[in-house]
Every structure is written in structure tokens, then in C-alpha cells.
Motif scaffolding. Structure first.
Motif, short mmCIF file in Angstrom:
data_model
loop_
_atom_site.label_atom_id
_atom_site.label_comp_id
_atom_site.label_asym_id
_atom_site.label_seq_id
_atom_site.Cartn_x
_atom_site.Cartn_y
_atom_site.Cartn_z
N GLY A 164 -2.26 37.53 -24.02
CA GLY A 164 -1.85 36.13 -24.13
C GLY A 164 -3.07 35.22 -24.13
N ARG B 243 3.73 36.96 -13.90
CA ARG B 243 4.98 36.48 -14.50
C ARG B 243 5.09 36.82 -15.98
NH1 ARG B 243 8.25 31.36 -12.53
NH2 ARG B 243 10.10 31.66 -13.80
N TYR B 244 6.29 37.27 -16.35
CA TYR B 244 6.64 37.52 -17.76
C TYR B 244 7.68 36.47 -18.19
CZ TYR B 244 4.23 42.02 -17.93
OH TYR B 244 3.27 43.00 -17.93
N ALA B 245 7.85 36.31 -19.49
CA ALA B 245 8.72 35.26 -20.02
C ALA B 245 10.16 35.38 -19.53
CB ALA B 245 8.68 35.27 -21.55
N PHE B 246 10.62 36.62 -19.29
CA PHE B 246 12.02 36.83 -18.90
C PHE B 246 12.23 36.71 -17.38
CE2 PHE B 246 9.89 40.90 -19.72
CZ PHE B 246 9.85 41.42 -18.43
N ASP B 247 11.15 36.53 -16.61
CA ASP B 247 11.30 36.42 -15.16
C ASP B 247 11.93 35.09 -14.77
OD1 ASP B 247 10.23 38.90 -14.47
OD2 ASP B 247 8.17 38.16 -14.54
N LYS C 2 14.16 44.80 -17.26
CA LYS C 2 13.88 43.42 -17.65
C LYS C 2 15.04 42.48 -17.34
CE LYS C 2 10.63 44.56 -21.38
NZ LYS C 2 10.30 44.39 -22.82
N MET D 50 0.75 32.96 -20.35
CA MET D 50 1.38 31.90 -21.15
C MET D 50 0.57 30.60 -21.14
SD MET D 50 4.28 33.11 -22.36
CE MET D 50 5.31 31.68 -22.66
N GLU D 51 -0.15 30.32 -20.04
CA GLU D 51 -0.73 28.99 -19.87
C GLU D 51 -2.25 29.00 -19.70
OE1 GLU D 51 1.22 27.10 -16.63
OE2 GLU D 51 3.23 27.31 -17.47
N MET E 37 6.17 33.33 -29.20
CA MET E 37 4.76 33.20 -28.85
C MET E 37 3.92 34.05 -29.78
SD MET E 37 2.93 33.88 -25.15
CE MET E 37 1.15 34.02 -25.03
N ASN F 265 0.56 32.86 -14.10
CA ASN F 265 1.21 32.63 -15.39
C ASN F 265 0.15 32.37 -16.46
OD1 ASN F 265 3.42 32.51 -17.09
ND2 ASN F 265 3.77 30.32 -16.75
#
Length: 555
Positions: A111, A379-383, A345, A409-410, A1, A406
Motif C-alpha cells: 500500500g 488494519r485491513y479494509a474489511f476490519d 475475513k 491505506m493512509e 485501491m 493503518n
């Protein structure tokens, strides 16, 4: 990202006049700072309209050193509300240069949930912080000059209480001696620097309701104590008008936009660990004048920012949020569940569940103010969905609403669930009228003890000799009815930054008080907290640069 700053640079910004027009602000009243930033006069506030707005507070569980993401959630919620057709406006704090070049880097969201232009907001912006720094240090210079020029007439003070400020993390300036050298260099005094967000001028700007209230508060700033025990204030030097002049532009809130062109007022920037941690009353009221839903945040965790938001800002400004969001992350929950920092994480259901104790304490605290609470899973990418559902089920058992965010990211689409839950809760289960933790008539000692025991979980509060001396001074000067602003570590409910989870029955130590008579609050200094932070071994400044004409390293 992409990095935050790469995302920020990829967004085509709208002219600030267009952003203002979206919420009914006329171009005629704007004072543009370039194409994408403008000051809006505080006289635009319409109390009748503001009182009809839905104010939403965003706070959090006790954070990790990387934070919890309250600003990203606040921005994300505004995007999500606009995504579902609501008229939402943000009211956020301005970032400080100290953390931007120190530990955290940029502080304008992250983000696809940012306020823009992020590099300008993170750096000099409209000059508000510089104006506050200049106003504070102008008082310092005029105060020193007053003592120097009037010493032949026998003027001196028993106690000097005013220091200096700088918006840079600089531990070497915490304690200094001024006036050294020839007699013409002034009167020798011990002094020191706090960081600009801890300045009383910052607190005054954030709590003032208009220019005249600003003037009144500056008049009342306590500089020192005379030999007869009475107060020596700014008013007695006859310089208040010059300080107001320095703050004439800074008092008006700044209008910017998000990554999805949502209007955002970004104004004021105290830290909640060393000050009251909320944006300006003026910016909040302005946002409420033009938005049906207004999202604001209070710094650090709910035991710091939210408590001060209610007990100081809402008490004095007459604000009352319809709802409070408590932000949680798997990293934060696992840290408080005893998981080693290097492993937070990684998936760990048991550590996650153990960390619920910290979340639950913050939720109960917010409910004690009469607030309806929504828990937001940032929320994080690794969740994983599995761990998010564990948190969802726990909130169901706890009897509080839950939603995922989220937006990082979105963008707005990633906050639709959160937006819908917020709208539903405000419509069907809004917060009750605020219940404060203490009464104005309580003594300062009682106020500190009530917050420390009821909000933090302390067993006993100890006041060191310096603090007891200040308590007598506060009572003698008639400042006992002011609310208290407890300065303590942000990493624990206690005054010990290494006590994670929900410590109980601990000793809570107040080592000193700072009397902010103009801001009309008493700052209690707990544990080892410093009002001038230091820099880490590898500060963010090592990664900030200008490449091909663009700033990098702020994310």
C-alpha cells in the motif's frame, strides 16, 4: 485501491543523495546504483552514536499463509515517527527471488507503506543475493576440485557437509548426485541445494561486524570431517581471500527510501523458518548511527524470528531493543481461534477472542526476554472498529500498550497513533536488559530443549539418530557453545504446521543438525521443514510480466 506496484509507480522518488543528506550521510561516501539506490560503506558506523539510538523490533503472532504484515507495520511506524517529527530510519531484510516468484509475490511492504523502488528491491537490487550465491557455490566448486586434484595423494573425507545454494524454489534440487560420468568429471558425491537465504554465507554476511570479521568467519566454515575426526575448513584450502573478494561490495548496506522519502537500509535476507531471519548487524548498526529511532523486523512469528533475533543476533552483536512490537491481525487471530480459513475475513467476535491465546503466548514470550511490548493491530479494509476495540480492550486487560496501524491505506498519517505510543513507551517504560533463553555454556541439546519447551510449549524433545550423531560431532569439534537456530514451520508453535492456536505438551522432533561454524551457530532441523522450498501449483511467476516497459504482478 491501487495495487502495490501502481502506488509505487505513482511516487516521485527523491535522488538517493537527498535521502542520505537527511540523516547526515555525505554524498562523497555513497556508491550509487542508479538514481535511487546506493551502497553506504560500513566504515560509516559510529558505535558511540549507535549506542544512543532507540532500537525497535517488529515481530508478530503466528501468521496465516498470507502473512501478518510485519514489513508494512515496520515501514508504517517509520513513516508515523517522521510524521510526528522524529528522526526514524529503517533496517530491513532484502526479499528473496524464491518467494517473489513463488507463494508471496513482492516483499517490500504494501500500500502506502513501501520501500522503493520496489521492483528493483524485489528482483536483482544491488546484486547482494547473487554475490552470496556465487560465493557459496564458488566454495562448492573449489572444494570439489580440491578433492579431485588431491585424491591421488590419498586425500578423502569421512563426511562431507557442504552443499550448494540457489535463490529459486526448486524441490528437484533438494537431493542430487554430482560427479557422474567419466573420471574427469570429478569425485562422485551426494549433494543438494538449499535456497540462498539458508546459505551459511548469508548468515555470515548478516552476523559479521566488518570485513575482517567476515574473513575470519569464512576461514572457519566447516566443509567436512577428516578420517581422524578433525575438521576440514575453508581455511585449509587457502581460498578465503577469493571468497571475500566476491563479497566486497555485498558487505556494505543498501540505502533506499520509503513512499514518504524515509531513509531505509535494506540488507541481508535469511528466512526465520530455516535460518536466523534478521537483517545484517552492519545495516542495523549503520541505521542506529544515523537515526534516533531505528525500526527492524525479525522474520515470521515471534517464536521464530524474535527468539533468534535475541538469542543469536543480539547476543553476538551486543544489541538490545528498547521495545518490541507484536503485530496481530483479525485474520490471524480468527485462524488461531478455530475459524475456518475461508471465513477469517468475516466478522466473528468469538473466534477473534479465542485467538487471543496465541497473541498472549507471544506477548509472554517477549516479556520473558525483558522486553516492553506494544501490540499493533494491523488494519485491513474489511476490519471493523468493533473488532479492533475488542483487541484494544483485551490488551488493556493484559496490561500491554496497544495501537492501530493503518499505514497501508493512509501512509504515515495512518501510523501516528502507533508512533506516539512507541515514543511514550520508550520514554517511560523501556525494555529491561535482555534475558536470554539459555546460557552459552549449556549443551546444544539443553539449548534446543529450553527454546522448545519455554518458547514453543513442547512437552518433550526427541532427537532422531542422525541428530544424535551430529550432537557427538558438535561436541567433539568444540562447537557446543554456539547458539542454536531452530528451523521449523512458521505456521505453528509446534513442528506440525496444522496445529494452530497454542498447542501444549506436544512432541517436538529434531531430525538433524547443520553445523554453521563460520556463522557460529548450530541449525537444528525440526519436523518436516525443508531448507529448499518448493513452488505452489500456481506460482506468482504466472502473474509477473512486463507491460509497456513496466514490471507488473509483484504485489
Amino acid at each position: 485501491m491501487k495495487s502495490d506496484i501502481e502506488i509505487a509507480h505513482s511516487v516521485k522518488l527523491q535522488p538517493i543523495q537527498s535521502i542520505a543528506a537527511k540523516i547526515g550521510i555525505s554524498e562523497d561516501v555513497l556508491e550509487p546504483y542508479g538514481k535511487y539506490i546506493a551502497k553506504v560503506p560500513y566504515t560509516s558506523i559510529d558505535k558511540a552514536k549507535a549506542d544512543k539510538s532507540n532500537l525497535i523490533l517488529v515481530t508478530a503472532i503466528t501468521p496465516t499463509k498470507a502473512g501478518i504484515g510485519k514489513t508494512t507495520v515496520s515501514i508504517g511506524l517509520a513513516l508515523g515517527l517522521n510524521e510526528i517529527g522524529k528522526k526514524a530510519v529503517l533496517a530491513l531484510r532484502e526479499p528473496s527471488l524464491g518467494p517473489c516468484f513463488g507463494m508471496k509475490g513482492g516483499a517490500a511492504g504494501g500500500g502506502y507503506a513501501q520501500v522503493l523502488p520496489m521492483e528493483k528491491i524485489n528482483l536483482h537490487f544491488t546484486g547482494d543475493f547473487h554475490a552470496i550465491t556465487s560465493a557459496h557455490n564458488m566454495i562448492s566448486a573449489l572444494f570439489d576440485n580440491y578433492m579431485y586434484q588431491h585424491q591421488a595423494e590419498g586425500f578423502s573425507l569421512k563426511t562431507i557437509l557442504w552443499k550448494r545454494v540457489l535463490d529459486v524454489n526448486d524441490r528437484n534440487l533438494r537431493s542430487i548426485v554430482t560427479g557422474m560420468g567419466p573420471r574427469t568429471n570429478g569425485v562422485v558425491n551426494e549433494s543438494g541445494f538449499d535456497i540462498t537465504p539458508a546459505s551459511e554465507i548469508m548468515a555470515i554476511l548478516c552476523l559479521a561486524t566488518d570485513l575482517e570479521d567476515l574473513r575470519r568467519r569464512i576461514d572457519n566454515i566447516l566443509l567436512g570431517i577428516k578420517h581422524d575426526g578433525t575438521a576440514f575448513t575453508v581455511k585449509e584450502m587457502g581460498i578465503t581471500g577469493s571468497i571475500v573478494a566476491l563479497l566486497m561490495d555485498a558487505v556494505n548496506p543498501n540505502l533506499v527510501q520509503t513512499t514518504e522519502a524515509t531513509p531505509a537500509f535494506v540488507h541481508g535476507g535469511p528466512f526465520a523458518n530455516i535460518a536466523h531471519g534478521c537483517n545484517t548487524v552492519i545495516a542495523t548498526r549503520t541505521a542506529m548511527t544515523f537515526g534516533d529511532y531505528v525500526i527492524t523486523e525479525a522474520g515470521f512469528a515471534a517464536d521464530l524470528g524474535a527468539e533468534k533475533f535475541f538469542d543469536i543476533k543480539c547476543r553476538k552483536a551486543g544489541l538490545s531493543p528498547k521495545l518490541t512490537i507484536v503485530v496481530a491481525t483479525t485474520q490471524g487471530l480468527k485462524m488461531h481461534g478455530g475459524v475456518a480459513l475461508e471465513d477469517i475475513k468475516k466478522p466473528n467476535a468469538e473466534g477473534l477472542k479465542e485467538g487471543f491465546k496465541n497473541l498472549d503466548k507471544h506477548v509472554r514470550n517477549m516479556q520473558s526476554f525483558g522486553q516492553t511490548v506494544v501490540v499493533c493491530f494491523n488494519r485491513y479494509a474489511f476490519d471493523t472498529d468493533e473488532e479492533m476495540n475488542i483487541v484494544r480492550e483485551h490488551c488493556k486487560e493484559l496490561g500491554v500498550a496497544f495501537a492501530e496501524n493503518n499505514a497501508f491505506m493512509e501512509g504515515g498519517k495512518g501510523a501516528v497513533e502507533l508512533a506516539n505510543v512507541v515514543v511514550e513507551q520508550i520514554a517511560n517504560n523501556p525494555s529491561k536488559p535482555l534475558t536470554f533463553q539459555y546460557a552459552d555454556s549449556d549443551s546444544v541439546k539443553e539449548k534446543v530443549e529450553k527454546v522448545a519447551k519455554n518458547i514453543y510449549g513442547a512437552g518433550n524433545v526427541t532427537f532422531l539418530p542422525a541428530a544424535l550423531t551430529k550432537l557427538k560431532m558438535i561436541e567433539a569439534l568444540g562447537y557446543s557453545e554456539f547458539p542454536v537456530c531452530i528451523a521449523k514451520t512458521q505456521y505453528s508453535f509446534s513442528d506440525n504446521p496444522t496445529l494452530y492456536g497454542v498447542p501444549t505438551g506436544f512432541e517436538f522432533t529434531i531430525r538433524d543438525f547443520v553445523i554453521s561454524a563460520g556463522a557460529e551457530m548450530i541449525v537444528a532441523i525440526a519436523g518436516d521443514i525443508m531448507r529448499m522450498p518448493g513452488l505452489p501449483k500456481s506460482p506468482q511467476a504466472e502473474r509477473i510480466d512486463v507491460v509497456n516497459g513496466e514490471i507488473t504482478g509483484l504485489s
